[in-house]
Design a protein around this motif. Structure first.
Motif, PDB file in Angstrom:
ATOM      1  N   SER A 217       0.836  -1.200   0.000  1.00 49.19           N
ATOM      2  CA  SER A 217       0.000   0.000   0.000  1.00 49.19           C
ATOM      3  C   SER A 217       0.872   1.252   0.000  1.00 49.19           C
ATOM      4  O   SER A 217       2.010   1.235   0.479  1.00 49.19           O
ATOM      5  N   LYS A 218       0.333   2.334  -0.539  1.00 49.65           N
ATOM      6  CA  LYS A 218       1.057   3.604  -0.541  1.00 49.65           C
ATOM      7  C   LYS A 218       1.155   4.123   0.885  1.00 49.65           C
ATOM      8  O   LYS A 218       0.158   4.195   1.607  1.00 49.65           O
ATOM      9  N   MET A 219       2.376   4.499   1.306  1.00 45.07           N
ATOM     10  CA  MET A 219       2.603   4.910   2.678  1.00 45.07           C
ATOM     11  C   MET A 219       2.235   6.389   2.858  1.00 45.07           C
ATOM     12  O   MET A 219       3.087   7.267   2.939  1.00 45.07           O
ATOM     13  N   THR A 220       0.934   6.641   2.884  1.00 43.59           N
ATOM     14  CA  THR A 220       0.462   7.991   3.186  1.00 43.59           C
ATOM     15  C   THR A 220       0.499   8.186   4.697  1.00 43.59           C
ATOM     16  O   THR A 220       0.630   7.224   5.474  1.00 43.59           O
ATOM     17  N   LEU A 221       0.366   9.425   5.144  1.00 41.76           N
ATOM     18  CA  LEU A 221       0.408   9.704   6.568  1.00 41.76           C
ATOM     19  C   LEU A 221      -0.760   9.053   7.317  1.00 41.76           C
ATOM     20  O   LEU A 221      -0.544   8.408   8.355  1.00 41.76           O
TER      21      LEU A 221
END
Length: 297
Positions: free
Chosen positions: A184-188
């Motif tokens: 998964s994209k490591m967004t905040l």
């Protein structure tokens, strides 16, 4: 009382006692036995007809007379040191000197093992007294020629000191290679939603929690551990993640089935500062030692 009748070594001992608030710690700082410092304290009390220290829950509390004498001694020693420094030289190969370090537990694991072989080879007469920070507010003060190596603080440090940034490192998010989060994209928000290992204590990552709190987020911390090494091993054997300085995410000596991805907060970094008292800025021996420490980072 005539000043010429006073043993000046007693005043140096008094300054150490005021700084440390402990006979054993003052003895360690001065390289003396505890009994020698206790004997010096008895002589000081007889000389000045004052108790000088009284017992308290926080250790030995100096009297007003003790503080006055220690401050006067400190100022006199500063002047002597400045005078000597003007013509002093330092040859590490032949020098015999003791350096005092106060360092965070994390930093000691990185620094001391690198310093020792260099000193034994290039400066065999150099001795090191190293101690960890314990969290006592008094130890934040730099006493004498003590050198501090610690997690950088924000803003200007209290008291007189000089600083050198020896490490400025980005964090990464460490996780096991089989952790589903790596896809998964490591967004905040996604980072905050994961379960975490946090390195706590004197070198903790509270700065991350502060940055998240400002943004209305918080992370679910499952494990609080004392070191990055502990965090790495827990991550390698669980579904937890850890924010770790990039250069310590991988250990060539003990490789683990982990992977690191970009940390989603660009304004949060891991920094180490070297700090010393300004009066030793031109001391050739300490200058040499500070440069040696900085090179290890």
């Amino acid at each position: 009382m005539r000043p010429r009748t006073i043993d000046l070594n007693l005043l140096v001992t008094l300054e150490a006692l005021v700084a440390e608030r402990s006979v054993s710690k003052a003895a360690r700082r001065m390289g003396l036995t505890q009994s020698a410092v206790s004997h010096a304290l008895r002589r000081l009390r007889d000389t000045f007809n004052d108790e000088l220290f009284v017992r308290s829950p926080d250790g030995m509390e100096p009297t007003l007379r003790a503080l006055e004498l220690a401050n006067a001694t400190h100022a006199a020693l500063e002047q002597i040191e400045r005078t000597i420094d003007k013509s002093a030289s330092f040859d590490p190969a032949t020098a015999e000197r003791t350096f005092t370090l106060r360092i965070s537990e994390y930093v000691s694991g990185h620094l001391l093992q690198r310093l020792c072989p260099i000193l034994r080879k290039e400066a065999p007469g150099i001795r090191i007294n190293a101690a960890h920070f314990t969290g006592d507010p008094r130890e934040d003060e730099i006493v004498g020629d003590e050198i501090h190596v610690r997690l950088a603080s924000s803003g200007n440090p209290e008291g007189r000191r000089e600083r050198l940034r020896v490490l400025d490192e980005r964090f990464v998010v460490l996780m096991r290679k089989t952790n589903p989060a790596r896809h998964s994209k490591m967004t905040l928000p996604f980072y905050a939603s994961l379960s975490h290992v946090k390195v706590a204590g004197t070198i903790g990552t509270n700065v991350i929690d502060d940055a998240l709190r400002i943004r209305g987020l918080y992370r679910h911390v499952v494990f609080n551990v004392p070191s990055w090494r502990d965090a790495r091993h827990i991550v390698a054997n669980s579904d937890l993640v850890a924010a770790i300085p990039a250069r310590w995410a991988r250990d060539k000596e003990t490789p683990l089935p982990c992977t690191a991805v970009r940390f989603p907060l660009d304004d949060v970094t891991f920094a180490i500062d070297l700090e010393w008292h300004p009066r030793f800025a031109l001391d050739p021996g300490q200058t040499w030692f500070r440069v040696l420490i900085a090179k290890q980072f």
